[in-house]
Design an enzyme around this catalytic site. Sequence first.
Site, PDB file in Angstrom:
ATOM      1  N   ASP A  36     -10.726  25.433  39.085  1.00 49.04           N
ATOM      2  CA  ASP A  36      -9.489  24.643  38.988  1.00 49.04           C
ATOM      3  C   ASP A  36      -9.372  23.657  40.157  1.00 49.04           C
ATOM      4  OD1 ASP A  36      -8.573  25.674  36.617  1.00 49.04           O
ATOM      5  OD2 ASP A  36      -7.293  27.190  37.546  1.00 49.04           O
ATOM      6  N   LYS A  87      -7.685  37.423  36.007  1.00 48.59           N
ATOM      7  CA  LYS A  87      -8.179  36.494  37.030  1.00 48.59           C
ATOM      8  C   LYS A  87      -8.259  37.110  38.437  1.00 48.59           C
ATOM      9  CE  LYS A  87      -6.904  31.988  35.218  1.00 48.59           C
ATOM     10  NZ  LYS A  87      -6.366  30.692  35.634  1.00 48.59           N
TER      11      LYS A  87
HETATM   12  P1  NAP Z   1       1.357  31.602  37.662  1.00 47.35           P
HETATM   13  O1  NAP Z   1       0.294  32.069  38.592  1.00 47.35           O
HETATM   14  O2  NAP Z   1       2.059  32.586  36.796  1.00 47.35           O
HETATM   15  O3  NAP Z   1       2.451  30.823  38.549  1.00 47.35           O
HETATM   16  C1  NAP Z   1       3.606  30.305  37.987  1.00 47.35           C
HETATM   17  C2  NAP Z   1       4.431  29.569  39.060  1.00 47.35           C
HETATM   18  O4  NAP Z   1       5.480  28.862  38.392  1.00 47.35           O
HETATM   19  C3  NAP Z   1       5.096  30.483  40.082  1.00 47.35           C
HETATM   20  O5  NAP Z   1       5.170  29.811  41.307  1.00 47.35           O
HETATM   21  C4  NAP Z   1       6.504  30.683  39.490  1.00 47.35           C
HETATM   22  O6  NAP Z   1       7.500  30.892  40.467  1.00 47.35           O
HETATM   23  C5  NAP Z   1       6.739  29.320  38.870  1.00 47.35           C
HETATM   24  N1  NAP Z   1       7.670  29.416  37.741  1.00 47.35           N
HETATM   25  C6  NAP Z   1       7.496  30.108  36.582  1.00 47.35           C
HETATM   26  N2  NAP Z   1       8.550  29.928  35.775  1.00 47.35           N
HETATM   27  C7  NAP Z   1       9.427  29.121  36.432  1.00 47.35           C
HETATM   28  C8  NAP Z   1      10.700  28.585  36.120  1.00 47.35           C
HETATM   29  N3  NAP Z   1      11.327  28.854  34.950  1.00 47.35           N
HETATM   30  N4  NAP Z   1      11.315  27.782  37.031  1.00 47.35           N
HETATM   31  C9  NAP Z   1      10.714  27.517  38.202  1.00 47.35           C
HETATM   32  N5  NAP Z   1       9.504  27.986  38.577  1.00 47.35           N
HETATM   33  C10 NAP Z   1       8.850  28.786  37.689  1.00 47.35           C
HETATM   34  O7  NAP Z   1       0.803  30.497  36.681  1.00 47.35           O
HETATM   35  P2  NAP Z   1      -0.465  29.515  36.896  1.00 47.35           P
HETATM   36  O8  NAP Z   1      -1.705  30.227  36.547  1.00 47.35           O
HETATM   37  O9  NAP Z   1      -0.346  28.869  38.233  1.00 47.35           O
HETATM   38  O10 NAP Z   1      -0.210  28.446  35.715  1.00 47.35           O
HETATM   39  C11 NAP Z   1       0.931  27.595  35.741  1.00 47.35           C
HETATM   40  C12 NAP Z   1       0.782  26.501  34.674  1.00 47.35           C
HETATM   41  O11 NAP Z   1      -0.336  25.692  34.993  1.00 47.35           O
HETATM   42  C13 NAP Z   1       0.522  27.035  33.260  1.00 47.35           C
HETATM   43  O12 NAP Z   1       1.261  26.243  32.361  1.00 47.35           O
HETATM   44  C14 NAP Z   1      -0.978  26.822  33.059  1.00 47.35           C
HETATM   45  O13 NAP Z   1      -1.316  26.614  31.704  1.00 47.35           O
HETATM   46  C15 NAP Z   1      -1.184  25.545  33.871  1.00 47.35           C
HETATM   47  N6  NAP Z   1      -2.568  25.380  34.352  1.00 47.35           N
HETATM   48  C16 NAP Z   1      -3.242  24.284  33.955  1.00 47.35           C
HETATM   49  C17 NAP Z   1      -4.539  24.081  34.393  1.00 47.35           C
HETATM   50  C18 NAP Z   1      -5.295  22.859  33.940  1.00 47.35           C
HETATM   51  O14 NAP Z   1      -6.526  22.901  33.953  1.00 47.35           O
HETATM   52  N7  NAP Z   1      -4.637  21.776  33.581  1.00 47.35           N
HETATM   53  C19 NAP Z   1      -5.152  24.997  35.248  1.00 47.35           C
HETATM   54  C20 NAP Z   1      -4.414  26.122  35.664  1.00 47.35           C
HETATM   55  C21 NAP Z   1      -3.118  26.303  35.202  1.00 47.35           C
HETATM   56  P3  NAP Z   1       7.878  32.374  41.019  1.00 47.35           P
HETATM   57  O15 NAP Z   1       6.850  32.665  42.097  1.00 47.35           O
HETATM   58  O16 NAP Z   1       9.248  32.203  41.539  1.00 47.35           O
HETATM   59  O17 NAP Z   1       7.767  33.310  39.846  1.00 47.35           O
END
Ligand code: NAP
Length: 285
Positions: free
Chosen positions: A103, A67
């Site tokens: 998104d 991405k």
């Molecule tokens: P990402 O860029 O990897 O970001 C993950 C975030 O979550 C970071 O801020 C991370 O904090 C935090 N995090 C991860 N594990 C954690 C834990 N155990 N406790 C507390 N905080 C935690 O991921 P992303 O792309 O934003 O995606 C996140 C989620 O959203 C995924 O499940 C994805 O499938 C979902 N999503 C859904 C849609 C939709 O269309 N519905 C669209 C996009 C994403 P740190 O910075 O401290 O590591």
Amino acid sequence: MNRLVVVGDPVEHSLSPLIHNAALDSMGLSDMYEYRKMRVERGGLEDFVAELRGGIIAGANVTIPHKVDVMAYMDRLTVQARTVGAVNTIYGEGGELVGDNTDCIGFLRSMEEEGIVLRGMKAMILGAGGGARAVLYALVDQGVREITLANRTPVTHTGIVDMMERHGKNLRLTDLDGAVEYLPEMDLVVNTTPVGMKGKHIRESVIPLDRVSSGTVVTDIVYIPVTTVFLKEAKNHGCRTVTGVGMLVHQGAAALERWTGRKVPLTVMRKTLMEYLDREGYDGK
Ligand code: NAP
């Protein structure tokens, strides 16, 4: 035949082919377009982009781990992709490859269809990754009154810091303990962390919701399971809840609109997705 793909590694888990092919079928376009998964390893982006430029691939969704890296290969980035710092959709326009991030519009439309008016709200985002930045963009765009962004570790992403600076004093950065403190005053709380997702602490909520007010709208962008522990807890506190399914459907529909130039049947996409999630036992109820 125009080839559309979701490109990533791993990509086997992607639900995009399911919802896009159902939509294309219902639009009468399945003879013209087919949508497939395409596994491209890190280091394989250059060849993939060459296929896009050569017209072998007509459009693409982009997922982990490409991405961010794919941005460098685009002729143009939309303001959403630039601000979020990630591309999830590529389309061609006037001979140029455009990197977009649907998104933002996906989250916004999922709120709109629930009749939730974001303007003037005090909102909290949990997490600071790509999903969080897309939600942040949407909330800033809609003129929420105040945003609290809470993350496990200190936020360093320049896109967030820039957006916060532009938005001035109405944006507050905190950690997850701070989130619990500020919870009672929120009109909207959005979980954008993967906590609660299948395979990622499915039985956990990213923060305890004991202090949430019953008038708060609580949403989760995780969509497997549909009803996460976070949303279950919010319901138990009398909150209105919104699942991540709407955002997934709307971000996909926005991409398909760009590729085909046609209005997309949202109900078909949603029904196909929900039937799959029910069948697999992912409704979470
Ligand atoms: P990402 O860029 O990897 O970001 C993950 C975030 O979550 C970071 O801020 C991370 O904090 C935090 N995090 C991860 N594990 C954690 C834990 N155990 N406790 C507390 N905080 C935690 O991921 P992303 O792309 O934003 O995606 C996140 C989620 O959203 C995924 O499940 C994805 O499938 C979902 N999503 C859904 C849609 C939709 O269309 N519905 C669209 C996009 C994403 P740190 O910075 O401290 O590591």
